[in-house]
Design an enzyme around this catalytic site. Structure first.
Site, mmCIF file in Angstrom:
data_model
loop_
_atom_site.group_PDB
_atom_site.id
_atom_site.type_symbol
_atom_site.label_atom_id
_atom_site.label_comp_id
_atom_site.label_asym_id
_atom_site.label_seq_id
_atom_site.Cartn_x
_atom_site.Cartn_y
_atom_site.Cartn_z
ATOM 1 N N ASP A 20 27.199 -2.741 24.924
ATOM 2 C CA ASP A 20 26.922 -1.424 24.352
ATOM 3 C C ASP A 20 26.939 -0.416 25.497
ATOM 4 O O ASP A 20 26.018 -0.366 26.313
ATOM 5 C CB ASP A 20 25.552 -1.430 23.663
ATOM 6 C CG ASP A 20 25.214 -0.063 23.074
ATOM 7 O OD1 ASP A 20 25.924 0.921 23.388
ATOM 8 O OD2 ASP A 20 24.226 0.022 22.321
ATOM 9 N N ASP A 92 20.512 4.852 19.870
ATOM 10 C CA ASP A 92 20.536 4.647 21.319
ATOM 11 C C ASP A 92 19.395 3.776 21.855
ATOM 12 O O ASP A 92 18.679 4.148 22.785
ATOM 13 C CB ASP A 92 20.532 6.008 22.044
ATOM 14 C CG ASP A 92 21.821 6.775 21.815
ATOM 15 O OD1 ASP A 92 22.427 6.602 20.736
ATOM 16 O OD2 ASP A 92 22.231 7.537 22.706
ATOM 17 N N HIS A 135 10.937 9.080 23.519
ATOM 18 C CA HIS A 135 11.814 9.309 22.351
ATOM 19 C C HIS A 135 11.338 8.607 21.083
ATOM 20 O O HIS A 135 11.857 8.868 19.998
ATOM 21 C CB HIS A 135 13.240 8.836 22.659
ATOM 22 C CG HIS A 135 13.886 9.578 23.785
ATOM 23 N ND1 HIS A 135 14.094 10.941 23.750
ATOM 24 C CD2 HIS A 135 14.357 9.155 24.988
ATOM 25 C CE1 HIS A 135 14.667 11.325 24.879
ATOM 26 N NE2 HIS A 135 14.835 10.259 25.652
ATOM 27 N N ASP A 172 11.541 14.455 32.572
ATOM 28 C CA ASP A 172 12.732 13.660 32.273
ATOM 29 C C ASP A 172 13.846 14.619 31.816
ATOM 30 O O ASP A 172 13.569 15.688 31.291
ATOM 31 C CB ASP A 172 12.386 12.679 31.149
ATOM 32 C CG ASP A 172 13.485 11.663 30.872
ATOM 33 O OD1 ASP A 172 13.365 10.526 31.350
ATOM 34 O OD2 ASP A 172 14.470 12.014 30.156
ATOM 35 N N HIS A 174 15.877 14.252 29.427
ATOM 36 C CA HIS A 174 16.065 14.260 27.969
ATOM 37 C C HIS A 174 14.863 14.882 27.274
ATOM 38 O O HIS A 174 13.747 14.816 27.788
ATOM 39 C CB HIS A 174 16.257 12.828 27.455
ATOM 40 C CG HIS A 174 17.451 12.129 28.020
ATOM 41 N ND1 HIS A 174 17.355 11.258 29.095
ATOM 42 C CD2 HIS A 174 18.763 12.175 27.675
ATOM 43 C CE1 HIS A 174 18.569 10.790 29.385
ATOM 44 N NE2 HIS A 174 19.444 11.337 28.540
ATOM 45 N N ASP A 265 15.745 10.784 35.579
ATOM 46 C CA ASP A 265 17.152 11.043 35.281
ATOM 47 C C ASP A 265 17.470 12.528 35.442
ATOM 48 O O ASP A 265 18.613 12.953 35.295
ATOM 49 C CB ASP A 265 17.518 10.532 33.872
ATOM 50 C CG ASP A 265 16.453 10.852 32.845
ATOM 51 O OD1 ASP A 265 15.579 11.696 33.119
ATOM 52 O OD2 ASP A 265 16.495 10.250 31.749
ATOM 53 N N TYR A 305 18.309 6.471 35.891
ATOM 54 C CA TYR A 305 19.333 5.436 35.735
ATOM 55 C C TYR A 305 20.227 5.260 36.945
ATOM 56 O O TYR A 305 21.092 4.399 36.956
ATOM 57 C CB TYR A 305 20.132 5.708 34.445
ATOM 58 C CG TYR A 305 19.162 5.812 33.282
ATOM 59 C CD1 TYR A 305 18.576 4.659 32.770
ATOM 60 C CD2 TYR A 305 18.743 7.047 32.790
ATOM 61 C CE1 TYR A 305 17.614 4.730 31.768
ATOM 62 C CE2 TYR A 305 17.786 7.129 31.785
ATOM 63 C CZ TYR A 305 17.232 5.971 31.280
ATOM 64 O OH TYR A 305 16.269 6.041 30.307
HETATM 65 C C1 SS9 Z 1 24.368 10.337 25.790
HETATM 66 C C2 SS9 Z 1 23.720 9.057 25.353
HETATM 67 C C3 SS9 Z 1 22.251 9.126 25.479
HETATM 68 C C4 SS9 Z 1 20.248 7.801 25.256
HETATM 69 C C5 SS9 Z 1 19.560 8.054 26.526
HETATM 70 C C6 SS9 Z 1 18.103 7.791 26.421
HETATM 71 C C7 SS9 Z 1 17.399 8.137 27.671
HETATM 72 C C8 SS9 Z 1 15.986 7.890 27.623
HETATM 73 N N1 SS9 Z 1 25.214 10.180 26.907
HETATM 74 N N2 SS9 Z 1 21.670 7.894 25.340
HETATM 75 S S1 SS9 Z 1 15.088 8.530 28.973
HETATM 76 ZN ZN ZN Z 2 15.695 10.462 29.965
#
Ligand code: SS9
Ligand code: ZN
Length: 674
Positions: A20, A92, A135, A172, A174, A265, A305
């Site tokens: 994935d 995700d 999330h 973060d 996101h 991130d 990451y």
């Molecule tokens: C977009 C896909 C995002 C989820 C990322 C979750 C990060 C949590 N490129 N995928 S900190």
């Molecule tokens: Zn994140």
């Protein structure tokens, strides 16, 4: 009181079991490299290691539904095919037979950290956990997250400890929509998040991640979103948002506890964030939050990451929690237009809720925004990231240098009959001063050449700052007969050395000889009740509070809106804090000021206090030694006249000092206006 560190290798024992591309970045090594970096640098050893525990079902149910918990509970017994199938209903995220166990440990780690802080076992701490939490929602896993670790901790803190106000800072990259949903209508939890957004084109692509989601019902005003509409945001962009929105609101809110959704991130090199802030920015973000809530701060890992960037950022955060002097942030650029646009929008959306923002400008009109969007590439000086050519993982940046740790934290220069504050070292210089320096000193500052007391005090001051420059001493305080003369003496000496810059912060009324601010080697920020507007220059910045320095709201407004941005941009090698006699500044504000000034010059601060004010010595020393300042009371609105005069000053200064900008189209002086 120490710093807690929570880590357990068990949380590395789950991983993605199928192909994935979206989930492949969430790997067990995220935790091992972070922990190994802490061990290797000796930081782990300096922390108090707190064991993990599982969160109980009752605790998980503080945020999640029974239905969802029951579903997750079954995952350890599922076949690979079942797990894949189960995973599909969420966005995700992936499941593994051991992730339920790890998710219980991750939430439990946050709770155990919180317990350690609330019961006073430690001052602050960090939990290194997997899976992340911000999330996940009441009824759903999402974005690598299973249980919402920080949201559970906030509900738990309210319930178990009766905590009245909690600030959650989500740095973060996101949007922690799970946290937003959880506390949207709750005024006791202030949630702040900045996040890559790109006008909703970036995951999780939610309308409600924009700046105009401010909270609902009673919680209106208690949800702050700062969407980044471009990648490549830098240290300046981050600091600008801290100074001009988060910190003023956070101090007005006056939390009893600070929780950090500590995702990294948002740092350079991250394949998700594609931002350009360097790992040492997290030292500063952490420090800027450490004087809230009497220092009660729990950081809980979320994303991150790029393993190199992640490990460096974690180290910067933990080292700051431990109280070490901060790294200098050199070469701060101007914040980019897109960042200021986001800042301006968020400030305007919140000005009706927070008196610290009620003077904020309107959001740029939609006409401007569209025009901006089209012009952005040309106007924005920052080179665009060429995604085709370089993937962010290949991005290179220098490893943050080892941070200084002088053996002596605080030294004091005091008259013989004054008792030295506890923990502080009475400074008696062992070195002889250069005869040239000596004669200059006599010539310039001593009217009565036989005044041996004054002479000794001055030579001690000078050798003290020399030891600071050599990183043998971190900071100092001095009780002197005349603060203005002592200040001149320190400046003359310090500015003589090449590359030195002195940030002088004068608190209270008095005259500062203008010759010191001619050459840029000294930047004077003068907070007083006198209108010295006419005397202003690039390096002499008079900030006037009509009711004087005792006006706490006005003072705090100045500290975040002017002093911090100016200090960061100037990047001094020494901070000289001068307390003019009878300044009227309140004790709590004085301590906050000292704490915040340690952001600069690797903590090299020298505080000058005049002899008749020796009552303030202990307070000053305690803060210089790294004790958190006590929380201020909830703040009132600063005076309108003051704020308006200060805003006029901001417009004059922002051509020279870019971090002062809070709007995209300055009425005058802006270099970036078409
Ligand atoms: C977009 C896909 C995002 C989820 C990322 C979750 C990060 C949590 N490129 N995928 S900190
Ligand atoms: Zn994140």
């Amino acid at each position: 009181m120490g710093t807690a560190l929570i880590y357990d290798v068990e949380m590395t024992r789950y991983k993605l079991l199928w192909v994935d591309p979206v989930c492949k970045i969430e790997v067990p090594e995220r935790l091992t490299v972070s922990h190994e970096a802490l061990v290797r640098s000796g930081l782990a050893d300096r922390c108090i290691s707190v064991p993990v525990r599982e969160a109980t079902e009752v605790e998980i149910l503080l945020v999640h539904s029974e239905e969802y918990l029951e579903a997750v509970k079954k995952t350890p017994y599922m076949t690979l095919e079942d797990l894949k199938e189960f995973t599909l209903q969420y966005g995700d995220v992936y499941f593994h037979p051991n992730i339920y166990h790890c998710a219980k440990l991750a939430a439990g780690s946050a709770l155990h950290l919180l317990d350690s802080v609330m019961t006073g076992k430690v001052r602050n701490g960090m939990a290194l956990v997997r899976p992340p939490g911000h999330h996940s929602m009441h009824n759903a896993a999402n974005g690598f997250c299973v249980f919402n670790n920080v949201a559970i901790a906030a509900r738990y803190a309210k319930q178990k400890y009766g905590v009245k106000r909690i600030l959650i800072v989500d740095w973060d990259v996101h949007h922690g929509q799970g946290v937003q949903y959880c506390f949207e209508d709750d005024p006791s939890v202030l949630y702040f998040s900045w996040h890559r957004y790109e006008h909703q084109k970036f995951w999780p692509n939610l309308r409600e991640s924009d700046y105009d989601s401010v909270g609902k019902d009673n919680g209106a005003g208690f949800n702050i979103n700062v969407p980044w509409n471009k990648v490549g945001m830098t240290n300046s962009d981050y600091l600008s948002v801290f100074c001009h929105i988060l910190l003023p609101v956070a101090y007005e809110f006056c939390p009893d506890l600070v929780l950090v959704c500590a995702g990294f991130d948002s740092a350079i090199g991250d394949p998700e964030g594609k931002m350009c802030a360097t790992p040492d920015i997290f030292a500063h973000l952490t420090h800027l939050l450490m004087n809230l809530a009497g220092g009660k701060l729990c950081a809980v890992l979320e994303g991150g990451y790029n393993l190199t960037s992640l490990a460096q950022s974690v180290c910067q955060t933990v080292q700051t929690l431990l109280g070490d002097p901060l790294p200098r942030l050199s070469n701060l650029s101007a914040p980019c237009i897109s960042a200021i646009e986001s800042l301006q929008c968020a400030r305007s959306a919140h000005r009706r809720y927070w008196s610290s923002l009620n003077h904020a400008a309107d959001a740029p009109t939609s006409e401007i925004s569209t025009k901006r969007a089209k012009l952005a590439e040309k106007e924005d000086e920052r080179p665009e990231i060429e995604e085709e050519e370089k993937s962010p993982e290949e991005e290179v940046w220098p490893e943050p240098p080892k941070r200084i740790s002088p053996t002596i934290r605080s030294a004091s220069v005091l008259p013989d009959d004054v008792v030295c504050p506890e923990g502080c070292q009475r400074y008696s210089s062992s070195e002889d001063l250069n005869p040239l320096v000596l004669s200059k000193l006599k010539e310039n500052f001593l009217e009565d050449v036989d005044d041996s007391d004054a002479f000794t005090a001055f030579s001690k001051l000078i050798t003290l700052i020399e030891k600071m420059a050599k990183d043998e001493i971190c900071n100092g305080l001095a009780l002197v007969r005349n603060v203005t003369t002592a200040m001149m003496c320190v400046i003359q000496h310090s500015a003589a050395a090449p590359g030195n810059r002195v940030l002088v912060v004068c608190v209270g009324n008095g005259t500062i000889p203008s010759r010191i601010t001619k050459d840029g080697k000294t930047l004077v920020v003068h907070i007083s009740s006198e209108d010295r507007w006419e005397e202003r220059s690039k390096y002499y910045i008079p900030l006037c509070l009509k009711k004087g320095c005792g006006d706490t709201s006005g003072f705090v407004h100045i500290v975040f809106g002017f002093l911090l941005p100016l200090g960061y941009e100037y990047d001094p090698s020494l901070v000289l804090l001068v307390r003019m006699p009878d300044s009227g500044v309140c004790d709590g504000v004085w301590q906050q000021l000292i704490g915040l000034l340690q952001s600069f010059a690797q903590g090299h601060t020298l505080v000058l206090i005049q002899e008749e004010e020796k009552a303030f010595l202990d307070l000053t020393a305690s803060t210089l030694l790294g004790n958190p300042a006590p929380p201020l009371e909830q703040l009132q609105a600063p005076f309108t006249d003051d704020v308006e005069a200060l805003e006029r000053l901001r417009h004059r200064l922002q051509a020279d000092w870019k971090l002062l900008q809070t709007t995209v189209s300055p009425e005058s002086g802006g270099a970036d206006e078409c």
